[in-house]
Design an enzyme around this catalytic site. Structure first.
Site, short mmCIF file in Angstrom:
data_model
loop_
_atom_site.label_atom_id
_atom_site.label_comp_id
_atom_site.label_asym_id
_atom_site.label_seq_id
_atom_site.Cartn_x
_atom_site.Cartn_y
_atom_site.Cartn_z
N HIS A 233 25.20 47.98 40.91
CA HIS A 233 24.37 47.61 39.76
C HIS A 233 24.39 46.10 39.49
CE1 HIS A 233 28.29 48.13 37.52
NE2 HIS A 233 27.82 47.08 36.85
N ASP A 264 27.81 53.31 43.71
CA ASP A 264 27.85 52.04 42.99
C ASP A 264 28.64 50.97 43.75
OD1 ASP A 264 27.12 50.32 40.97
OD2 ASP A 264 28.71 50.94 39.59
N SER A 343 32.34 43.76 36.30
CA SER A 343 31.82 44.72 37.27
C SER A 343 31.90 44.18 38.68
CB SER A 343 30.36 45.06 36.94
OG SER A 343 30.28 45.71 35.69
#
Length: 489
Positions: A233, A264, A343
């Site tokens: 993402h 992911d 992230s």
């Protein structure tokens, strides 16, 4: 005269005046001049030779009339000469009545010192004066620089203290006396500070340009030739152009190698020599309570390190943006502070080994608001991330692990479990003897309560892994072994 000056009446011996003796009647004034010394030429002012000088009294043949001390008698009214005096019959060449000498200086000493004649060869031995300065000894030579150094040090310390006080440094003494450095402050390699120091050079900030702007996250170097692992993402929606910022502030362009939306995980690559890849750990070996560090660039704050523990394992997650792909994984839950920008960054254990990829957080904010850390963050297990990364580097895409069955929801009965709504023919579940209507209770001992649990937990394992499935058929509980497979897509 006996020491009395008949001219002014001052007695040198007494220090005062005395009356002059009475002259005999009819006598004339006495002669003024030095007295006659006994013997030849003994007058202090006698001329050379033995004869009398003109105007002076004779030294022999009778006294001068009117002068005392002559052998022929004394003048009337004058005292007789004292025995042993200069005019007495038994007087020596040097008389002892020096005080009666009319020519003596009253301030002069009474004794006359005549230096003796030293015979050759009888000179006395030289005497050394103990107080006289001598040749310096070795001790003196050593004491001089020592004393000089002490004086210089004292002067320097005094000047330093004076300047410090003048500058305000001596106003107060802060802190206590120095003590031994605590073990935690020594930053040993196994300490959290030592771990962070080793890992930080391998962590990068990832920036990806997209139509809506620039997306920013974190990543870490996985191979020495420049492969970097991050989240899907972070790079999703990008134009293919990316860049990374290293912990020393330098930047390098990057290209997207591949990505897998459902796990992911994405892989990008940079061209830079001297890269240091991270050390990988074993996520299956973690235990709840193990210390971990989350490293990345939360809120664009690069090189941020937060610490926490593993607060849960195999926390099945279903994530994704509305309209986007749905992501499943059995995550590592941690209370280490993780925020937007973390992230794709590494979650490392107490030995500095990467055990997870930070991916998502739980938040209490309403939809559309900016989420922040509340102590619930989730990371993709590194064993799963490594497998997906190797697939992407090798083939450009990742394989998905499947069981060949689908559950439609919890049973709602005591004991829980997931009822199978579909079993693919010739799939792993069918091969293990599972049928539609069977209730899956546990996989490898992990209870199943939600449909997400079955999908997320299966994808944790690699294709070809064998798992134990506990299920119930009717009222009987049974176990079977299922060999997981890769998705045909």
């Amino acid at each position: 005269m006996g020491g009395t000056d008949v001219t002014d009446g001052w007695d040198w011996r007494r220090g005062g005046e005395t009356p002059a003796p009475a002259r005999p009647p009819g006598a004339g004034a006495p002669s003024v001049g030095p007295p006659t010394m006994p013997g030849a030429d003994r007058s202090p002012l006698a001329p050379p030779g033995n004869g009398p000088a003109a105007g002076w009294p004779a030294s022999s043949g009778g006294p001068t009339p009117g002068w005392p001390g002559s052998s022929g008698g004394t003048a009337p009214g004058w005292p007789a000469p004292a025995a042993g005096g200069p005019n007495s019959a038994d007087a020596s060449a040097w008389w002892s009545d020096a005080l009666a000498d009319p020519w003596r200086d009253p301030a002069a000493p009474t004794a006359v010192v005549v230096p003796g004649v030293v015979a050759p060869g009888t000179e006395p031995e030289p005497v050394t004066d103990p107080d006289a300065p001598g040749r310096p000894t070795l001790r003196h030579l050593l004491l001089i620089p020592v004393i000089t150094a002490l004086l210089a040090g004292t002067l320097g310390g005094a000047l330093g203290y004076a300047f410090a006080v003048r500058g305000g440094a001596g106003a107060a003494v802060l802190g206590g006396a120095p003590a031994e450095v605590p073990a935690l402050a020594q930053r040993k390699p196994e300490s959290l500070a030592g771990v962070a120091e080793r890992v930080l050079p391998s962590v990068v900030t990832v920036r990806v340009s997209s139509l809506g702007g620039t997306s920013e996250g974190s990543g870490f170097v996985a191979t020495a030739d420049g492969h970097v692992i991050t989240n899907d993402h972070v790079v999703a929606g990008g134009t293919g152009k990316a860049s990374v910022v290293f912990n020393d502030g330098s930047t390098a362009p990057a290209t997207i190698v591949g990505q897998d939306a459902e796990s992911d995980i994405a892989v990008i690559k940079v061209s830079r020599p001297g890269l240091r890849p991270v050390e990988f750990g074993d996520s299956d070996g973690l235990a709840v309570g193990d210390p971990v560090l989350a490293i990345g660039s939360p809120l664009s704050l690069a090189n941020t390190v937060t610490a926490g523990i593993v607060s849960a394992l195999d926390r099945t997650m279903q994530a994704g943006e509305p309209g986007g792909p749905v992501r499943y994984y059995a995550a590592i839950q941690t209370d280490a502070a993780v925020n937007h920008g973390n992230s794709g960054g590494p979650l490392v254990d107490g030995a500095g080994r990467v055990v997870g990829v930070n991916s998502t957080i739980k938040s209490l904010v309403a939809e559309g608001q900016e989420a922040g850390n509340i102590g619930l963050a989730f990371a993709i297990p590194i064993n799963q991330a490594k497998r997906v990364t190797q697939d992407i580097i090798g083939t450009g895409k990742a394989r998905r692990t499947v069981i060949g069955a689908r559950a439609d929801g919890p049973t709602g009965v005591v004991g829980g479990g997931l009822r199978l709504a579909e079993v693919e023919p010739s799939g792993p579940a069918d091969g293990a003897g599972l049928k539609v209507g069977d209730v899956i209770l546990k996989i490898n001992g992990r209870p199943m309560t939600e449909p997400t649990d079955l999908t997320a937990l299966v994808r944790k394992y690699a294709p070809g892994s064998v798992v134990t499935v506990e299920y119930r058929r009717g009222s009987a509980r049974q176990n079977t072994s299922v060999t997981l497979a890769a998705d045909a897509k």
